[in-house]
Design an enzyme around this catalytic site. Structure first.
Site, PDB file in Angstrom:
ATOM      1  N   ASP A  21     -16.986   2.736 -21.273  1.00  0.00           N
ATOM      2  CA  ASP A  21     -16.353   3.475 -22.354  1.00  0.00           C
ATOM      3  C   ASP A  21     -15.448   2.519 -23.141  1.00  0.00           C
ATOM      4  O   ASP A  21     -14.469   1.995 -22.600  1.00  0.00           O
ATOM      5  CB  ASP A  21     -15.535   4.611 -21.712  1.00  0.00           C
ATOM      6  CG  ASP A  21     -14.808   5.455 -22.730  1.00  0.00           C
ATOM      7  OD1 ASP A  21     -14.859   5.146 -23.941  1.00  0.00           O
ATOM      8  OD2 ASP A  21     -14.167   6.431 -22.300  1.00  0.00           O
ATOM      9  N   ILE A  22     -15.773   2.325 -24.398  1.00  0.00           N
ATOM     10  CA  ILE A  22     -15.042   1.346 -25.208  1.00  0.00           C
ATOM     11  C   ILE A  22     -13.572   1.737 -25.399  1.00  0.00           C
ATOM     12  O   ILE A  22     -12.720   0.875 -25.629  1.00  0.00           O
ATOM     13  CB  ILE A  22     -15.757   1.132 -26.565  1.00  0.00           C
ATOM     14  CG1 ILE A  22     -15.394  -0.220 -27.180  1.00  0.00           C
ATOM     15  CG2 ILE A  22     -15.480   2.272 -27.541  1.00  0.00           C
ATOM     16  CD1 ILE A  22     -16.286  -0.648 -28.332  1.00  0.00           C
ATOM     17  N   ASN A  35     -18.234   7.143 -39.921  1.00  0.00           N
ATOM     18  CA  ASN A  35     -19.048   7.551 -41.083  1.00  0.00           C
ATOM     19  C   ASN A  35     -18.229   7.289 -42.341  1.00  0.00           C
ATOM     20  O   ASN A  35     -17.045   6.974 -42.255  1.00  0.00           O
ATOM     21  CB  ASN A  35     -19.478   9.020 -40.965  1.00  0.00           C
ATOM     22  CG  ASN A  35     -18.285   9.943 -40.856  1.00  0.00           C
ATOM     23  OD1 ASN A  35     -17.471  10.027 -41.768  1.00  0.00           O
ATOM     24  ND2 ASN A  35     -18.144  10.612 -39.729  1.00  0.00           N
ATOM     25  N   ASP A  45     -17.152   7.623 -32.144  1.00  0.00           N
ATOM     26  CA  ASP A  45     -16.109   7.957 -33.125  1.00  0.00           C
ATOM     27  C   ASP A  45     -15.209   9.074 -32.571  1.00  0.00           C
ATOM     28  O   ASP A  45     -13.965   8.960 -32.577  1.00  0.00           O
ATOM     29  CB  ASP A  45     -16.807   8.411 -34.425  1.00  0.00           C
ATOM     30  CG  ASP A  45     -15.889   8.478 -35.625  1.00  0.00           C
ATOM     31  OD1 ASP A  45     -14.729   8.044 -35.512  1.00  0.00           O
ATOM     32  OD2 ASP A  45     -16.347   8.950 -36.693  1.00  0.00           O
ATOM     33  N   SER A 128     -24.809   2.365 -34.851  1.00  0.00           N
ATOM     34  CA  SER A 128     -25.986   3.050 -35.423  1.00  0.00           C
ATOM     35  C   SER A 128     -27.062   3.473 -34.428  1.00  0.00           C
ATOM     36  O   SER A 128     -28.048   4.083 -34.824  1.00  0.00           O
ATOM     37  CB  SER A 128     -26.671   2.206 -36.526  1.00  0.00           C
ATOM     38  OG  SER A 128     -25.999   2.350 -37.751  1.00  0.00           O
ATOM     39  N   THR A 129     -26.890   3.126 -33.138  1.00  0.00           N
ATOM     40  CA  THR A 129     -28.000   3.404 -32.204  1.00  0.00           C
ATOM     41  C   THR A 129     -27.908   4.770 -31.527  1.00  0.00           C
ATOM     42  O   THR A 129     -28.727   5.096 -30.671  1.00  0.00           O
ATOM     43  CB  THR A 129     -28.112   2.330 -31.096  1.00  0.00           C
ATOM     44  OG1 THR A 129     -26.973   2.432 -30.236  1.00  0.00           O
ATOM     45  CG2 THR A 129     -28.205   0.939 -31.677  1.00  0.00           C
ATOM     46  N   GLY A 130     -26.911   5.571 -31.917  1.00  0.00           N
ATOM     47  CA  GLY A 130     -26.786   6.919 -31.358  1.00  0.00           C
ATOM     48  C   GLY A 130     -27.267   7.936 -32.376  1.00  0.00           C
ATOM     49  O   GLY A 130     -28.456   8.004 -32.706  1.00  0.00           O
ATOM     50  N   TYR A 132     -27.148   7.965 -35.496  1.00  0.00           N
ATOM     51  CA  TYR A 132     -27.804   7.399 -36.680  1.00  0.00           C
ATOM     52  C   TYR A 132     -29.220   6.868 -36.416  1.00  0.00           C
ATOM     53  O   TYR A 132     -29.916   6.465 -37.351  1.00  0.00           O
ATOM     54  CB  TYR A 132     -26.922   6.324 -37.317  1.00  0.00           C
ATOM     55  CG  TYR A 132     -25.794   6.898 -38.170  1.00  0.00           C
ATOM     56  CD1 TYR A 132     -25.640   8.268 -38.341  1.00  0.00           C
ATOM     57  CD2 TYR A 132     -24.889   6.061 -38.821  1.00  0.00           C
ATOM     58  CE1 TYR A 132     -24.613   8.792 -39.116  1.00  0.00           C
ATOM     59  CE2 TYR A 132     -23.860   6.590 -39.614  1.00  0.00           C
ATOM     60  CZ  TYR A 132     -23.730   7.948 -39.748  1.00  0.00           C
ATOM     61  OH  TYR A 132     -22.715   8.465 -40.523  1.00  0.00           O
TER      62      TYR A 132
HETATM   63  N1  AR6 Z   1     -17.958   3.899 -25.613  1.00  0.00           N
HETATM   64  C1  AR6 Z   1     -18.922   3.032 -26.006  1.00  0.00           C
HETATM   65  N2  AR6 Z   1     -20.054   3.411 -26.605  1.00  0.00           N
HETATM   66  C2  AR6 Z   1     -20.236   4.730 -26.812  1.00  0.00           C
HETATM   67  C3  AR6 Z   1     -19.287   5.703 -26.439  1.00  0.00           C
HETATM   68  C4  AR6 Z   1     -18.106   5.235 -25.817  1.00  0.00           C
HETATM   69  N3  AR6 Z   1     -17.133   6.079 -25.435  1.00  0.00           N
HETATM   70  N4  AR6 Z   1     -19.771   6.922 -26.798  1.00  0.00           N
HETATM   71  C5  AR6 Z   1     -20.981   6.724 -27.346  1.00  0.00           C
HETATM   72  N5  AR6 Z   1     -21.278   5.399 -27.350  1.00  0.00           N
HETATM   73  P1  AR6 Z   1     -22.856   6.953 -32.084  1.00  0.00           P
HETATM   74  P2  AR6 Z   1     -23.844   5.978 -34.670  1.00  0.00           P
HETATM   75  C6  AR6 Z   1     -22.460   4.690 -27.850  1.00  0.00           C
HETATM   76  O1  AR6 Z   1     -23.693   8.156 -32.153  1.00  0.00           O
HETATM   77  O2  AR6 Z   1     -25.234   6.031 -34.185  1.00  0.00           O
HETATM   78  C7  AR6 Z   1     -20.455   9.869 -35.413  1.00  0.00           C
HETATM   79  O3  AR6 Z   1     -20.467  11.264 -35.581  1.00  0.00           O
HETATM   80  C8  AR6 Z   1     -23.766   5.463 -27.965  1.00  0.00           C
HETATM   81  O4  AR6 Z   1     -24.426   5.539 -26.712  1.00  0.00           O
HETATM   82  O5  AR6 Z   1     -21.458   7.087 -31.615  1.00  0.00           O
HETATM   83  O6  AR6 Z   1     -23.389   4.754 -35.406  1.00  0.00           O
HETATM   84  C9  AR6 Z   1     -19.864   9.154 -36.624  1.00  0.00           C
HETATM   85  O7  AR6 Z   1     -18.802   9.895 -37.197  1.00  0.00           O
HETATM   86  C10 AR6 Z   1     -24.524   4.598 -28.955  1.00  0.00           C
HETATM   87  O8  AR6 Z   1     -25.185   3.537 -28.257  1.00  0.00           O
HETATM   88  O9  AR6 Z   1     -22.732   6.209 -33.533  1.00  0.00           O
HETATM   89  C11 AR6 Z   1     -21.041   9.051 -37.534  1.00  0.00           C
HETATM   90  O10 AR6 Z   1     -21.234  10.236 -38.269  1.00  0.00           O
HETATM   91  C12 AR6 Z   1     -23.428   3.968 -29.823  1.00  0.00           C
HETATM   92  O11 AR6 Z   1     -22.197   4.265 -29.159  1.00  0.00           O
HETATM   93  C13 AR6 Z   1     -22.201   8.835 -36.597  1.00  0.00           C
HETATM   94  O12 AR6 Z   1     -21.796   9.412 -35.339  1.00  0.00           O
HETATM   95  C14 AR6 Z   1     -23.379   4.512 -31.231  1.00  0.00           C
HETATM   96  O13 AR6 Z   1     -23.642   5.908 -31.200  1.00  0.00           O
HETATM   97  C15 AR6 Z   1     -22.463   7.375 -36.363  1.00  0.00           C
HETATM   98  O14 AR6 Z   1     -23.641   7.245 -35.619  1.00  0.00           O
END
Ligand code: AR6
Length: 181
Positions: A21-22, A35, A45, A128-130, A132
Site C-alpha cells: 500500500d503506497i 483524475n 487516489d 493508469s493500470t486500474g 483507467y
Molecule cells: N497502493 C498502491 N497501489 C494501489 C493502491 C494502493 N493503496 N490502490 C490501488 N492501487 P487506479 P488509474 C493500484 O485505479 O487506473 C481514480 O478514481 C491499482 O492496483 O487507482 O490511474 C482516480 O481518481 C493499480 O495497479 O488508478 C481516477 O479517476 C494502480 O494503483 C482513476 O481512478 C492504479 O489504479 C485513475 O485510474
C-alpha cells in the site's frame, strides 16, 4: 529499449520494486494516480485521500485541476510521505489516442518535480493500470523505460520505488527489472 551498460550500471541501485500500500511509504513523495479534477476518486487516489485526511482535498481544490500527462504537487498532510505528486494518467482507449506518450509524460513530469525539489525517494503506483484500463505489461515497460532514461542525467530523485499493489503488476515489474539488471 536502447540503454548503455554504463548507464544501467549507474542506476541499478536507484530503482526498487515493492508490493503493498503506497499510503504507508515513508518517502519524500508518493505519486497519486489522480483524475483531471483533482477532487479525489477511487483506487489509489481514494486511498491516498483517506490516509492524508481532508486537508489534502482542500489543497487540491486550490489548484486548477491537472491535464492528462501532467503533474502537480501538494503536501502529504497525515501521510508518512511529506509530499504527494498528483499526476493524471490516460484512460486506455485502444492505444491509438496517444496513451503511451501521455503515460510516459506522467512519469517524466513526476520525475522532474522530484528533481526540482531534490527528493531522495519517490514512490510510484502503477499509473493508469486500474480503473483507467491501460494494459499492465505495456504500462510497466513505459514506466521503467522512462525512469531509466531520466535517472542517469539527474541526481534527484536518488531512488525510485515502484509500489505494486496487485500480484500481476508485481510479477511484471520483477520480470522486466531482472531481465535488465
Ligand atoms: N497502493 C498502491 N497501489 C494501489 C493502491 C494502493 N493503496 N490502490 C490501488 N492501487 P487506479 P488509474 C493500484 O485505479 O487506473 C481514480 O478514481 C491499482 O492496483 O487507482 O490511474 C482516480 O481518481 C493499480 O495497479 O488508478 C481516477 O479517476 C494502480 O494503483 C482513476 O481512478 C492504479 O489504479 C485513475 O485510474
Amino acid at each position: 529499449m536502447i540503454l548503455s551498460m554504463e548507464n544501467l550500471e549507474k542506476i541499478k541501485e536507484r530503482i526498487e520494486v515493492a508490493q503493498g500500500d503506497i499510503t504507508r511509504c515513508e518517502v519524500d513523495a508518493i505519486v497519486n494516480a489522480a483524475n483531471t479534477s483533482l477532487r479525489g476518486g477511487g483506487g489509489v487516489d481514494g486511498a491516498i485521500h483517506r490516509a492524508a485526511g481532508p486537508l489534502l482535498l482542500e489543497a487540491c481544490k486550490k489548484l486548477d485541476g491537472c491535464p492528462t500527462g501532467d503533474a502537480v504537487i501538494t503536501p502529504g498532510f497525515n501521510l508518512k510521505a511529506r509530499w504527494v505528486i498528483h499526476t493524471v494518467g490516460p484512460v486506455w482507449r485502444g492505444g491509438k489516442h496517444d496513451e503511451a506518450h501521455l503515460l510516459a509524460s506522467c512519469y517524466r513530469k513526476c520525475l522532474s518535480l522530484s528533481f526540482e525539489n531534490k527528493f531522495g525517494q519517490v514512490a510510484f503506483p502503477n499509473i493508469s493500470t486500474g480503473i483507467y484500463g491501460f494494459p499492465k505489461k505495456d504500462a510497466a515497460q513505459i514506466a521503467i523505460h522512462t525512469v531509466i532514461q531520466f535517472l542517469p542525467s539527474h541526481e534527484f530523485p536518488q531512488k525510485v520505488i515502484f509500489v505494486c499493489y496487485d500480484n500481476e503488476n508485481y510479477s511484471i515489474y520483477q520480470e522486466i527489472l531482472s531481465s535488465l539488471f
